[in-house]
Write a protein that holds these residues in place. Structure first.
Motif, PDB file in Angstrom:
ATOM      1  N   GLY A  25      38.626  46.678  36.360  1.00 54.41           N
ATOM      2  CA  GLY A  25      39.091  45.321  36.068  1.00 54.41           C
ATOM      3  C   GLY A  25      37.940  44.396  35.712  1.00 54.41           C
ATOM      4  O   GLY A  25      38.026  43.597  34.775  1.00 54.41           O
ATOM      5  N   VAL A  26      36.820  44.539  36.458  1.00 55.45           N
ATOM      6  CA  VAL A  26      35.649  43.695  36.183  1.00 55.45           C
ATOM      7  C   VAL A  26      35.088  44.013  34.800  1.00 55.45           C
ATOM      8  O   VAL A  26      34.805  43.115  33.997  1.00 55.45           O
ATOM      9  CB  VAL A  26      34.566  43.909  37.264  1.00 55.45           C
ATOM     10  N   PHE A  51      34.088  38.072  32.641  1.00 58.27           N
ATOM     11  CA  PHE A  51      32.943  38.595  33.386  1.00 58.27           C
ATOM     12  C   PHE A  51      31.698  38.597  32.514  1.00 58.27           C
ATOM     13  O   PHE A  51      30.617  38.217  32.970  1.00 58.27           O
ATOM     14  CB  PHE A  51      33.246  40.019  33.875  1.00 58.27           C
ATOM     15  N   TYR A  52      31.860  39.004  31.234  1.00 56.20           N
ATOM     16  CA  TYR A  52      30.677  39.095  30.368  1.00 56.20           C
ATOM     17  C   TYR A  52      30.101  37.715  30.062  1.00 56.20           C
ATOM     18  O   TYR A  52      28.876  37.555  29.966  1.00 56.20           O
ATOM     19  CB  TYR A  52      31.019  39.863  29.091  1.00 56.20           C
ATOM     20  N   ALA A  53      30.997  36.715  29.939  1.00 55.38           N
ATOM     21  CA  ALA A  53      30.507  35.356  29.717  1.00 55.38           C
ATOM     22  C   ALA A  53      29.658  34.901  30.902  1.00 55.38           C
ATOM     23  O   ALA A  53      28.564  34.340  30.733  1.00 55.38           O
ATOM     24  CB  ALA A  53      31.686  34.409  29.501  1.00 55.38           C
ATOM     25  N   ASN A  54      30.156  35.178  32.124  1.00 52.69           N
ATOM     26  CA  ASN A  54      29.402  34.786  33.322  1.00 52.69           C
ATOM     27  C   ASN A  54      28.141  35.620  33.498  1.00 52.69           C
ATOM     28  O   ASN A  54      27.119  35.130  33.975  1.00 52.69           O
ATOM     29  CB  ASN A  54      30.289  34.888  34.560  1.00 52.69           C
ATOM     30  N   LEU A  55      28.232  36.901  33.103  1.00 51.03           N
ATOM     31  CA  LEU A  55      27.059  37.778  33.169  1.00 51.03           C
ATOM     32  C   LEU A  55      25.962  37.249  32.247  1.00 51.03           C
ATOM     33  O   LEU A  55      24.777  37.246  32.603  1.00 51.03           O
ATOM     34  CB  LEU A  55      27.444  39.206  32.763  1.00 51.03           C
ATOM     35  N   ALA A  56      26.371  36.761  31.063  1.00 50.22           N
ATOM     36  CA  ALA A  56      25.394  36.221  30.115  1.00 50.22           C
ATOM     37  C   ALA A  56      24.689  35.015  30.727  1.00 50.22           C
ATOM     38  O   ALA A  56      23.464  34.866  30.580  1.00 50.22           O
ATOM     39  CB  ALA A  56      26.090  35.833  28.815  1.00 50.22           C
ATOM     40  N   ILE A  57      25.450  34.170  31.442  1.00 50.11           N
ATOM     41  CA  ILE A  57      24.839  32.982  32.060  1.00 50.11           C
ATOM     42  C   ILE A  57      23.838  33.397  33.124  1.00 50.11           C
ATOM     43  O   ILE A  57      22.683  32.947  33.146  1.00 50.11           O
ATOM     44  CB  ILE A  57      25.935  32.089  32.665  1.00 50.11           C
ATOM     45  N   MET A  87      39.807  41.615  47.378  1.00 47.33           N
ATOM     46  CA  MET A  87      38.748  42.535  47.799  1.00 47.33           C
ATOM     47  C   MET A  87      38.380  43.578  46.737  1.00 47.33           C
ATOM     48  O   MET A  87      37.195  43.805  46.504  1.00 47.33           O
ATOM     49  CB  MET A  87      39.134  43.237  49.106  1.00 47.33           C
ATOM     50  N   PRO A  88      39.356  44.220  46.071  1.00 45.52           N
ATOM     51  CA  PRO A  88      38.950  45.197  45.050  1.00 45.52           C
ATOM     52  C   PRO A  88      38.051  44.572  43.990  1.00 45.52           C
ATOM     53  O   PRO A  88      37.052  45.172  43.579  1.00 45.52           O
ATOM     54  CB  PRO A  88      40.289  45.647  44.455  1.00 45.52           C
ATOM     55  N   ARG A  89      38.364  43.333  43.583  1.00 45.51           N
ATOM     56  CA  ARG A  89      37.524  42.681  42.582  1.00 45.51           C
ATOM     57  C   ARG A  89      36.137  42.388  43.145  1.00 45.51           C
ATOM     58  O   ARG A  89      35.125  42.557  42.457  1.00 45.51           O
ATOM     59  CB  ARG A  89      38.184  41.378  42.114  1.00 45.51           C
ATOM     60  N   MET A  90      36.081  41.987  44.419  1.00 46.25           N
ATOM     61  CA  MET A  90      34.779  41.697  45.009  1.00 46.25           C
ATOM     62  C   MET A  90      33.932  42.976  45.080  1.00 46.25           C
ATOM     63  O   MET A  90      32.744  42.956  44.736  1.00 46.25           O
ATOM     64  CB  MET A  90      34.944  41.099  46.396  1.00 46.25           C
ATOM     65  N   ALA A 139      37.953  51.676  42.357  1.00 48.01           N
ATOM     66  CA  ALA A 139      37.745  52.084  40.965  1.00 48.01           C
ATOM     67  C   ALA A 139      38.480  51.146  40.022  1.00 48.01           C
ATOM     68  O   ALA A 139      37.934  50.727  38.986  1.00 48.01           O
ATOM     69  CB  ALA A 139      38.219  53.526  40.770  1.00 48.01           C
ATOM     70  N   SER A 140      39.711  50.782  40.381  1.00 48.49           N
ATOM     71  CA  SER A 140      40.445  49.881  39.491  1.00 48.49           C
ATOM     72  C   SER A 140      39.816  48.491  39.527  1.00 48.49           C
ATOM     73  O   SER A 140      39.864  47.755  38.540  1.00 48.49           O
ATOM     74  CB  SER A 140      41.930  49.849  39.866  1.00 48.49           C
TER      75      SER A 140
END
Lengths: 253, 252
Positions: B45-46, B52-58, B215-218, B40-41
């Motif tokens: 975090g993501v 993350f949003y910059a990469n999501l936009a790409i 791993m949590p981030r992945m 959950a954290s």
């Protein structure tokens, strides 16, 4: 009359069209309309085929990919049939877990390949597990669907003959669901093959998938194209055989 | 409704409890199967990370271009195959067999043609979504009610009018279904290409988390991606069902 003859010749003309396109490409590269460094000559691609067999051990790689695919598909079929039958037998369980199985089937599991690398190491086991995981959910769904589609009349006949649950299962349920089970097998093999080859390429390990990555990293473009063509050919043959098998099973019934 | 809701709820809770028990049991590496609060954290975090949003936009841009190009190609190929018996018999078999082959193996060739940047990812996505869209459009054309075609012909509709006034409205459901399938495989194509070779995009972030063993981030990245794909999938599925429903009503 001539219209039907055209229809019959159509598949052959389709092959001819592809050959013609290759010839056109050859001409375009020779005439420098297409950059020969990024797209190799079709004739060179063909010429590199024997090299793949002699130097790159295509047959051994093919055996490896096929082995991983069959291992993953067999596991997915056995586990998927078992889960599917359990879900069919207990409708409560089906109501509870079928949505989750559907989510699993729709989720792009192959994206999680880094996770599988951490869990199972960078080896053939990871490839087989990803193939298995991707094929499992579709097989479960198809099995439940197949058993649920059995005509009630058949079950009633069994009941009127006072069959035991084991007899009902082996004499009625399995034969009636056989075409669906075969569809499950086909799905398992297709999903396993796609994911096995894809992951082999992505993690650069193992059979045919790795060969493509390796050849492209060596900048061997004719070889890369030939290897891609080979993989496509193998998958197409694979699907043709599965389709023919399924059709034959359908006709026998 | 509540009859199916209760077992579903129980199943969900059971799955979560089983996961948590596995994580806390110590049988597996704690980093690989992290407890729920860590996941959950990771998701939090993501979602709270502006990078993350910059990469999501790409990734989103690559996906959009891939869908437009592959969708247009698939639409044209599907209309041609569906409209001509001859073409369909000559070539559709190939389309059906090429459809399920693993497209990612084309990636090295696409890198050579379109470069290591966003171009090759767009091409990867476009090639991936071309096949399901072409196949469902071809089937959609053949499925158009012949009565509608006769009406169009008796009103002397031109080719373009037949396409825009008869064919496309009549095959909205298969079109939406094709777009749904195409979206799924294009997303996988773009993201897999990004994990293989890139320096931006969500696929790159997943690979980065793997290399740092975060791993949590992945898990966070994978869950957010799957949730996004599932949301689009459900929305288009609902749309397809509604379109089919309205067509059935119109035919009555």
């Amino acid at each position: 009359m001539s219209a039907t003859r055209w229809q019959q010749a159509a598949p052959a003309l389709g092959v001819l069209l592809i050959v013609a396109l290759a010839a056109l490409l050859q001409f375009a590269i020779r005439a420098d309309w297409v950059d020969g460094y990024t797209v190799p000559l079709p004739s060179e691609v063909l010429a590199s085929l024997p090299r793949l067999f002699v130097e790159e051990h295509v047959l051994a790689r093919f055996a490896m990919t096929a082995g991983e695919t069959f291992a993953a598909a067999t596991m997915a079929l056995v586990a998927g049939l078992a889960f599917g039958i359990v879900l069919y037998r207990w409708p409560r369980l089906r109501a509870a877990f079928e949505p989750w199985v559907a989510v699993l089937a729709a989720a792009p599991l192959v994206l999680a390949y880094p996770l599988f690398l951490v869990l199972f190491g960078r080896g053939p086991l990871t490839i087989v597990v990803i193939g298995f995981a991707s094929a499992l959910a579709p097989v479960i769904l198809k099995t439940v669907e197949g058993f649920a589609a059995i005509r009630q009349v058949l079950l009633q006949v069994g009941r009127s003959m006072r069959l035991s649950p084991a007899q009902e299962f082996s004499l009625i349920l399995v034969p009636a669901a056989l075409p669906h089970i075969f569809t499950g097998l086909r799905l398992a093999l297709v999903f396993a093959l796609i994911n096995v080859v894809g992951v082999e390429f992505l993690i650069n390990l193992g059979g045919l998938g790795q060969l493509i990555g390796e050849l492209s990293e060596r900048y061997d473009l004719p070889g890369t194209w030939a290897a891609i063509g080979l993989v496509v050919l193998v998958s197409v043959l694979f699907f043709v055989v599965l389709d023919a098998g399924e059709r034959r099973l359908g006709r026998r019934r | 409704m509540s009859q199916t809701l209760l077992p579903r709820l129980v199943a969900t809770i059971l799955l979560l409890v089983a996961w948590q028990a596995m994580a806390l049991s110590g049988l597996l590496f704690r980093d690989v199967v992290p407890p729920l609060q860590a996941i959950a954290s990771g998701v939090g975090g993501v979602l709270g990370d502006s990078g993350f949003y910059a990469n999501l936009a790409i990734t989103g841009f690559e996906l959009a271009v891939a869908l437009v190009l592959g969708g247009a190609g698939g639409l044209i190929a599907g209309l041609a195959l569906g409209g001509s018996r001859f073409l369909s018999q000559a070539l559709e078999r190939w389309l059906n067999y090429l459809g399920p082959t693993p497209k990612i193996i084309l990636f090295p060739v696409l890198i050579m043609m379109f470069g290591v940047g966003a171009g090759s990812k767009m091409a990867m996505g476009a090639v991936s979504c071309f096949f399901p869209i072409a196949i469902s459009v071809a089937a959609g054309v053949r499925g158009v009610d012949p009565k509608l075609l006769q009406v169009g012909r008796s009103l002397r509709a031109g080719r373009l009018q037949m396409l825009t006034k008869i064919y496309l409205p009549a095959m909205l459901a298969p079109l939406v279904n094709g777009a749904r399938l195409g979206f799924g495989v294009a997303l996988i194509g773009v993201l897999l290409a990004e994990t293989k070779l890139s320096n931006q995009g969500v696929g790159f972030l997943i690979m980065q988390a793997y290399q740092r063993f975060d791993m949590p981030r992945m898990y966070g990245l994978l869950l957010v991606t799957v949730a996004f794909a599932a949301a689009v999938n459900i929305a288009t599925d609902r749309l397809a069902i509604r379109l089919r429903g309205s067509r059935v009503r119109a035919n009555k």
